[in-house]
Write a protein that holds these residues in place. Structure first.
Motif, PDB file in Angstrom:
ATOM      1  N   ASN A  12      -0.703  -6.538   0.131  1.00 26.51           N
ATOM      2  CA  ASN A  12      -1.396  -6.849   1.374  1.00 26.51           C
ATOM      3  C   ASN A  12      -2.425  -7.962   1.142  1.00 26.51           C
ATOM      4  O   ASN A  12      -3.612  -7.701   1.104  1.00 26.51           O
ATOM      5  N   PRO A  13      -1.973  -9.208   0.999  1.00 29.54           N
ATOM      6  CA  PRO A  13      -2.897 -10.293   0.670  1.00 29.54           C
ATOM      7  C   PRO A  13      -3.944 -10.600   1.733  1.00 29.54           C
ATOM      8  O   PRO A  13      -5.002 -11.098   1.428  1.00 29.54           O
ATOM      9  N   GLY A  14      -3.685 -10.310   3.003  1.00 30.39           N
ATOM     10  CA  GLY A  14      -4.654 -10.587   4.063  1.00 30.39           C
ATOM     11  C   GLY A  14      -5.693  -9.518   4.241  1.00 30.39           C
ATOM     12  O   GLY A  14      -6.685  -9.708   4.941  1.00 30.39           O
ATOM     13  N   GLY A  15      -5.499  -8.366   3.658  1.00 29.46           N
ATOM     14  CA  GLY A  15      -6.456  -7.279   3.781  1.00 29.46           C
ATOM     15  C   GLY A  15      -6.250  -6.374   4.982  1.00 29.46           C
ATOM     16  O   GLY A  15      -6.920  -5.367   5.119  1.00 29.46           O
ATOM     17  N   TRP A  16      -5.334  -6.703   5.888  1.00 33.92           N
ATOM     18  CA  TRP A  16      -5.054  -5.874   7.060  1.00 33.92           C
ATOM     19  C   TRP A  16      -3.868  -4.975   6.775  1.00 33.92           C
ATOM     20  O   TRP A  16      -2.880  -5.397   6.203  1.00 33.92           O
ATOM     21  N   PHE A  17      -3.959  -3.715   7.195  1.00 30.60           N
ATOM     22  CA  PHE A  17      -2.887  -2.740   7.039  1.00 30.60           C
ATOM     23  C   PHE A  17      -2.347  -2.379   8.408  1.00 30.60           C
ATOM     24  O   PHE A  17      -3.109  -2.003   9.289  1.00 30.60           O
ATOM     25  N   LYS A  18      -1.044  -2.485   8.599  1.00 35.73           N
ATOM     26  CA  LYS A  18      -0.422  -2.111   9.871  1.00 35.73           C
ATOM     27  C   LYS A  18      -0.025  -0.637   9.807  1.00 35.73           C
ATOM     28  O   LYS A  18       0.420  -0.144   8.784  1.00 35.73           O
ATOM     29  N   SER A  19      -0.151   0.033  10.907  1.00 34.89           N
ATOM     30  CA  SER A  19       0.230   1.431  10.984  1.00 34.89           C
ATOM     31  C   SER A  19       1.702   1.613  10.635  1.00 34.89           C
ATOM     32  O   SER A  19       2.548   0.810  11.014  1.00 34.89           O
ATOM     33  N   SER A  20       2.006   2.689   9.938  1.00 29.42           N
ATOM     34  CA  SER A  20       3.402   2.997   9.610  1.00 29.42           C
ATOM     35  C   SER A  20       4.174   3.436  10.854  1.00 29.42           C
ATOM     36  O   SER A  20       5.389   3.513  10.831  1.00 29.42           O
ATOM     37  N   TYR A  21       3.471   3.697  11.954  1.00 35.70           N
ATOM     38  CA  TYR A  21       4.110   4.083  13.214  1.00 35.70           C
ATOM     39  C   TYR A  21       4.450   2.870  14.085  1.00 35.70           C
ATOM     40  O   TYR A  21       4.955   3.015  15.175  1.00 35.70           O
ATOM     41  N   SER A  22       4.147   1.680  13.608  1.00 34.10           N
ATOM     42  CA  SER A  22       4.395   0.460  14.376  1.00 34.10           C
ATOM     43  C   SER A  22       5.882   0.287  14.642  1.00 34.10           C
ATOM     44  O   SER A  22       6.712   0.521  13.775  1.00 34.10           O
ATOM     45  N   ASN A  23       6.213  -0.152  15.860  1.00 36.94           N
ATOM     46  CA  ASN A  23       7.631  -0.355  16.193  1.00 36.94           C
ATOM     47  C   ASN A  23       8.069  -1.761  15.787  1.00 36.94           C
ATOM     48  O   ASN A  23       7.272  -2.568  15.324  1.00 36.94           O
ATOM     49  N   ALA A  24       9.333  -2.076  15.966  1.00 37.76           N
ATOM     50  CA  ALA A  24       9.892  -3.370  15.558  1.00 37.76           C
ATOM     51  C   ALA A  24       9.212  -4.538  16.260  1.00 37.76           C
ATOM     52  O   ALA A  24       9.127  -5.635  15.723  1.00 37.76           O
ATOM     53  N   ALA A  25       8.718  -4.325  17.474  1.00 39.32           N
ATOM     54  CA  ALA A  25       8.046  -5.388  18.223  1.00 39.32           C
ATOM     55  C   ALA A  25       6.612  -5.612  17.743  1.00 39.32           C
ATOM     56  O   ALA A  25       5.943  -6.536  18.175  1.00 39.32           O
ATOM     57  N   GLY A  26       6.139  -4.748  16.856  1.00 40.79           N
ATOM     58  CA  GLY A  26       4.791  -4.897  16.321  1.00 40.79           C
ATOM     59  C   GLY A  26       3.698  -4.347  17.212  1.00 40.79           C
ATOM     60  O   GLY A  26       2.533  -4.673  17.034  1.00 40.79           O
ATOM     61  N   SER A  27       4.050  -3.525  18.177  1.00 40.92           N
ATOM     62  CA  SER A  27       3.063  -2.965  19.095  1.00 40.92           C
ATOM     63  C   SER A  27       2.316  -1.813  18.434  1.00 40.92           C
ATOM     64  O   SER A  27       2.745  -0.670  18.493  1.00 40.92           O
ATOM     65  N   CYS A  28       1.224  -2.137  17.813  1.00 43.08           N
ATOM     66  CA  CYS A  28       0.449  -1.107  17.135  1.00 43.08           C
ATOM     67  C   CYS A  28      -0.942  -1.657  16.811  1.00 43.08           C
ATOM     68  O   CYS A  28      -1.371  -2.634  17.404  1.00 43.08           O
ATOM     69  N   VAL A  29      -1.609  -1.051  15.886  1.00 41.14           N
ATOM     70  CA  VAL A  29      -2.924  -1.502  15.451  1.00 41.14           C
ATOM     71  C   VAL A  29      -2.897  -1.801  13.962  1.00 41.14           C
ATOM     72  O   VAL A  29      -2.035  -1.324  13.240  1.00 41.14           O
ATOM     73  N   GLU A  30      -3.873  -2.592  13.544  1.00 35.56           N
ATOM     74  CA  GLU A  30      -4.056  -2.900  12.129  1.00 35.56           C
ATOM     75  C   GLU A  30      -5.485  -2.562  11.745  1.00 35.56           C
ATOM     76  O   GLU A  30      -6.402  -2.659  12.554  1.00 35.56           O
ATOM     77  N   VAL A  31      -5.667  -2.179  10.491  1.00 38.23           N
ATOM     78  CA  VAL A  31      -6.967  -1.771   9.980  1.00 38.23           C
ATOM     79  C   VAL A  31      -7.299  -2.630   8.761  1.00 38.23           C
ATOM     80  O   VAL A  31      -6.429  -2.932   7.946  1.00 38.23           O
TER      81      VAL A  31
END
Length: 71
Positions: A12-31
């Motif tokens: 994770n070079p940018g430091g942001w983690f995407k939720s493992s529940y994210s769908n293929a369209a990327g509709s989710c949150v990042e931490v």
């Protein structure tokens, strides 16, 4: 508040983690976890000027501990 970033990882070079529940369209949150705060953003809109929510580590951990509880 000193928000020095934790070092990026190879995974994770940018430091942001995407939720493992994210769908293929990327509709989710990042931490993004910093030393003195936790940032949250919409994964669909990553522009620098977009709103980011900021939490203290204590508040974030409290939130996570309540996710699995049933009312």
């Amino acid at each position: 508040m000193n928000n020095t970033e934790l070092p990026p990882t190879t995974k994770n070079p940018g430091g942001w983690f995407k939720s493992s529940y994210s769908n293929a369209a990327g509709s989710c949150v990042e931490v993004r976890i910093l030393h003195e705060s936790v940032l949250l953003r919409d994964s669909k809109d990553r522009a620098e000027n977009q709103p980011t929510f900021e939490f203290s580590p204590k508040s974030w951990n409290s939130f996570l501990s309540h996710l699995g509880e049933t009312p």
